[in-house]
Design a protein around this motif. Structure first.
Motif, mmCIF file in Angstrom:
data_model
loop_
_atom_site.group_PDB
_atom_site.id
_atom_site.type_symbol
_atom_site.label_atom_id
_atom_site.label_comp_id
_atom_site.label_asym_id
_atom_site.label_seq_id
_atom_site.Cartn_x
_atom_site.Cartn_y
_atom_site.Cartn_z
ATOM 1 N N LYS A 76 36.734 44.801 49.090
ATOM 2 C CA LYS A 76 37.176 43.479 49.539
ATOM 3 C C LYS A 76 36.511 42.371 48.720
ATOM 4 O O LYS A 76 37.137 41.365 48.380
ATOM 5 N N THR A 77 35.240 42.573 48.446
ATOM 6 C CA THR A 77 34.528 41.557 47.675
ATOM 7 C C THR A 77 35.090 41.460 46.265
ATOM 8 O O THR A 77 35.378 40.365 45.760
ATOM 9 N N ARG A 107 43.250 34.618 45.860
ATOM 10 C CA ARG A 107 43.489 35.470 44.712
ATOM 11 C C ARG A 107 44.119 34.651 43.598
ATOM 12 O O ARG A 107 44.795 33.676 43.859
ATOM 13 N N GLN A 151 37.922 42.227 45.340
ATOM 14 C CA GLN A 151 39.261 41.658 45.457
ATOM 15 C C GLN A 151 39.191 40.138 45.562
ATOM 16 O O GLN A 151 39.988 39.430 44.951
ATOM 17 N N ARG A 152 38.230 39.668 46.347
ATOM 18 C CA ARG A 152 38.070 38.217 46.453
ATOM 19 C C ARG A 152 37.695 37.605 45.122
ATOM 20 O O ARG A 152 37.984 36.448 44.859
ATOM 21 N N THR A 210 38.454 32.668 48.957
ATOM 22 C CA THR A 210 39.422 33.566 49.575
ATOM 23 C C THR A 210 40.739 33.652 48.831
ATOM 24 O O THR A 210 41.634 34.349 49.242
#
Lengths: 141, 141
Positions: free
Chosen positions: B51-52, A137, B54-55, A135
């Motif tokens: 989202k993935t 970044r 981004q993770r 989770t």
DNA sequence: CTTGACCTTCCAGTCGACTGGAAGGTCAAC
DNA sequence: GTTGACCTTCCAGTCGACTGGAAGGTCAAG
């Protein structure tokens, strides 16, 4: 000494020095006849202190706190130590997150050759397969 | 489905979804009679994809690139792999920096008891002694 | 018929640490 | 006397990913 010289001595830009003054990290210096800022070695010391504290991971507002304590003659060591310990905890957490992230990325890349031949309707199986990812970044340093 | 439902399904806020639309990550959806955004499962998929990715550490502009390739029917895998490898390198660098920083902070804290009794004129010997420190800042995750 | 949850747009602000640039003053050297 | 480096102030912008809030429209339930 003028602002450029202080900048040269400390590695901060004149802009940065004025900025530090504007946010209360550096005191308003004396001015020359012409209105130029006139600094002394105390300012060099203070700026070096700031840079060092910054390298230790302290934020400017934390440094401001420390300097305020120092200016009142107090020993900010407790505050500094507390902050340092908090930093260490955060760093450890950060490292753990990054390790997990790195390991997943590496594993993903290693499996890419097989994955790449699968269904590509949704774009890239590399991403489609990565659902359980960490989770955190990262910020490209 | 309306924006709130899409938000609930994906974990993004309605604000974020509109923001993604505004920067071209999500297409402009159809509208209901009342002007409400009407989404389909394609949008859910796309948002989950975002989202993935981004993770996995991709930035929104990188994701936009990938989605653009995907929308053109290309396989973005090469791009993704390249990006992932860059990420891994950066992460390793980052971890190394953080380790150095952490070790220094820990050492400093461990020596604090002796240092704390030395000259305190300049504030905190913890900081005065830390000159050879690393150059990387950490960001509190 | 009203309440309240949800939706809309648009503008502005957040965080952190600066940096850019305009418009103008000062000073030593040539 | 003019060039050019340096200084001044002030305002605005950068990066990244949102988030807040105002002002107003829509809709189903009670």
């Amino acid at each position: 000494m003028r602002i450029g010289e202080l900048a040269g001595q400390t590695g901060a830009s004149p802009k940065t020095i004025r900025y530090y003054e504007s946010i209360g990290l550096l005191p308003e210096p004396a001015r020359t006849h012409a209105g130029y800022r006139a600094y002394t070695e105390h300012d060099t010391d203070r700026l070096v202190f700031i840079k060092t504290a910054q390298r230790l991971g302290l934020r400017l507002d934390e440094i401001r706190e420390i300097l305020a304590l120092r200016d009142q003659g107090e020993r900010p060591c407790d505050y500094v130590r507390q902050t340092l310990r908090r930093q260490v905890n955060e760093i450890n957490q950060h490292i753990a997150d990054l390790r997990r992230l790195r390991d997943e990325l590496t594993a993903l890349d290693a499996r890419a050759d097989e994955l790449i031949d699968t269904d590509t309707e949704h774009g890239c199986p590399l991403i489609e397969r990565a659902h359980g990812a960490p989770t955190t970044r990262i910020d490209p340093a």
